[in-house]
Design an enzyme around this catalytic site. Structure first.
Site, short mmCIF file in Angstrom:
data_model
loop_
_atom_site.label_atom_id
_atom_site.label_comp_id
_atom_site.label_asym_id
_atom_site.label_seq_id
_atom_site.Cartn_x
_atom_site.Cartn_y
_atom_site.Cartn_z
N GLU A 172 0.81 -1.22 0.00
CA GLU A 172 0.00 0.00 0.00
C GLU A 172 0.85 1.27 0.00
O GLU A 172 0.35 2.35 0.31
CB GLU A 172 -0.93 0.00 1.21
N LYS B 124 -15.68 -1.57 3.20
CA LYS B 124 -15.04 -1.93 1.93
C LYS B 124 -16.13 -2.58 1.10
O LYS B 124 -16.62 -3.67 1.45
CB LYS B 124 -13.94 -2.98 2.17
C1 2PG Z 1 -6.96 -3.97 5.59
C2 2PG Z 1 -6.74 -3.83 4.10
C3 2PG Z 1 -6.54 -2.47 3.58
P1 2PG Z 1 -6.36 -5.89 2.61
O1 2PG Z 1 -6.68 -5.01 6.19
O2 2PG Z 1 -7.52 -3.08 6.20
O3 2PG Z 1 -5.58 -1.72 4.27
O4 2PG Z 1 -5.83 -4.75 3.62
O5 2PG Z 1 -6.97 -5.18 1.44
O6 2PG Z 1 -5.13 -6.66 2.28
O7 2PG Z 1 -7.37 -6.70 3.34
MG MG Z 2 -7.71 -4.15 8.10
#
Ligand code: 2PG
Ligand code: MG
Length: 441
Positions: A215, A347
């Site tokens: 990231e 998300k």
């Molecule tokens: C998280 C995310 C984004 P990933 O854990 O919050 O930062 O990571 O997309 O790998 O789940």
């Molecule tokens: Mg997370």
């Protein structure tokens, strides 16, 4: 109602180089919305699976087979688009089409409808029910003036599932310019800290290569403690006081360390283990010593009661669920009833489509849970989540600090800031959705 005149899907790649799906929806022959599904590395067990067996090709086949149904839908009505998606794949979790297709279809449709209505996407989304009613009854100010900028929350140092051996076990050290009163200042401040942190890391290890995690956060060979100390030093070097101009946050992503068969958190890289009680103390100690404003997934994804203990100890910290709540409205209600968190990550692709995510946001507003709209570690260069963050009344927007796919979201906030004082549709209606500055933390 704008008419959908073209639907097209294709295989493209995300920022990690993994294949994913892109969908274009055109309305009235000229307004095209486009969305690319992101993907995570630390994925919650209750998240929607991205693709069915057969991967992107299987999702594209479903899209082509069902294009006829999509042509009849109203792209500006997120609930109606959800109805069409559910006709295609009625089972929970989108096993037939995959969450990524639900994501791309619903967002591309909303974007094309916003373009055809000549309004910013955040406004089209903010008008959807039940979100609009939930947000206006949760807010003291009139619904027509509720749009504010979330504070950008950015990864400055990465470890865990986002970086290689030798980096911290904890996944992300995050910066937030909590003292900024404009989004421009908040973005600039985060960039300054990210850049100063490189200097700090190089000073203590001249061999530091400048390598970054997925990231865009630096990925040094340091344990959790030293990494947090370096982040704190970078803030202090710039003359900032933690908790004032800037604050640190941590995504512990604790499910990565959790070994369910032994009921222990295994910190491989730092070389220690925690039982559930020790994990609560470990997280609490870091929260207190580094004055964290934000603590995400400080315990594993099914430890609702342990999260509640941390939440009770730190009423002023955003004790945030991510893998714990997986953008699932029913799980969020359970977490709220048990007092497990006062904040939750949104998300869209954890849930599947936009409608599922807006229902989650409405559940957050009804339960007094602060929202943090978030990117995934595998991202595209699109910026819909900047609009989703504003529309859902999110307190923070977790989108990284540097890297093309991260900066794309921040740059979109800067463009939206030009609409301040007006809604950008040229009708002189400046009161309608006046953006009133930063969210209240
Ligand atoms: C998280 C995310 C984004 P990933 O854990 O919050 O930062 O990571 O997309 O790998 O789940
Ligand atoms: Mg997370």
């Amino acid at each position: 109602m704008p008419a959908i005149t073209a639907v097209r899907g294709r295989l493209v790649y995300n920022s990690r180089g993994s294949p994913t799906i892109e969908v274009d929806i055109t309305t009235d022959g000229r307004h095209t919305g486009r969305a690319v599904a992101p993907s995570g590395a630390s994925v919650g067990i209750h998240e929607t699976a991205s693709f069915p067996d057969g991967g992107v090709a299987a999702s594209l086949q479903i899209l082509n087979d069902n294009a006829g149904r999509i042509y009849g839908a109203d792209p500006g009505d997120v609930g109606a688009m959800h109805g069409v998606i559910r006709e295609i794949d009625p089972e929970p979790g989108y096993p037939k089409m995959g969450g990524s297709l639900a994501f791309a279809l619903s967002i591309a449709a909303a974007e094309s409808a916003a373009k055809s209505a000549g309004k910013p996407l955040y406004r089209l989304l903010g008008e959807q029910e039940p979100l609009a009613s939930a947000l206006s009854s949760a807010s003291a100010s009139p619904a027509s003036k509720r749009y504010r900028f979330p504070f950008p929350l950015g990864n400055i140092l990465g470890g865990g599932a986002h970086a290689g051996p030798g980096t911290p076990d904890i996944q992300e050290i995050l910066i937030c310019a909590t003292g900024s009163d404009t989004v421009q200042d908040a973005i600039r401040t985060n960039l300054e800290v990210h850049s100063e942190l490189r200097r700090v890391l190089q000073e203590s290890d001249p061999g530091f290569s400048g390598g970054k995690g997925d990231e865009g956060g630096w990925a040094p060979k340091l344990d959790n403690e030293k990494a947090l100390q370096a982040a704190a030093r970078a803030c202090e070097n710039l003359g900032f006081t933690l908790g004032r101009e800037v604050s640190l946050g941590v995504d512990f992503a604790s499910s990565t360390q959790w070994d369910a068969s032994r009921s222990r958190y295994v910190y491989d890289r730092a070389g220690f283990e925690n039982d559930p009680g020790e994990q609560i103390e470990f997280a609490s100690d870091l929260i207190s010593r580094f004055k964290l404003i934000y603590a995400e997934d400080a315990v594993h994804e099914e430890a609702f009661e342990d999260m509640a203990q941390i939440r009770a100890r730190f009423p002023d910290v955003l004790v945030t669920g991510d893998d714990l709540t997986v953008t699932n409205a029913a799980i969020l209600e359970k977490a709220a009833r048990g007092g497990s968190c006062n904040a939750a990550i949104l998300k869209v692709n954890q849930a599947g489509g936009l409608h599922d995510a807006l229902e989650f946001a409405a559940a957050g507003a009804r339960n007094g849970i602060s929202l943090v709209t978030s990117h995934r570690s595998g991202e595209s260069t699109e910026s819909h989540i900047s609009h989703i963050g504003i529309a859902t009344g999110s307190k923070m927007l977790k989108v990284g600090v540097v890297g093309g796919e991260r900066v794309a979201k921040l740059n979109e906030l800067l463009r939206i800031a030009e609409l301040r004082g007006g809604d950008g549709d040229g009708d002189g209606d400046t009161e309608h959705d006046l953006i009133q500055g930063m969210a209240e933390l």
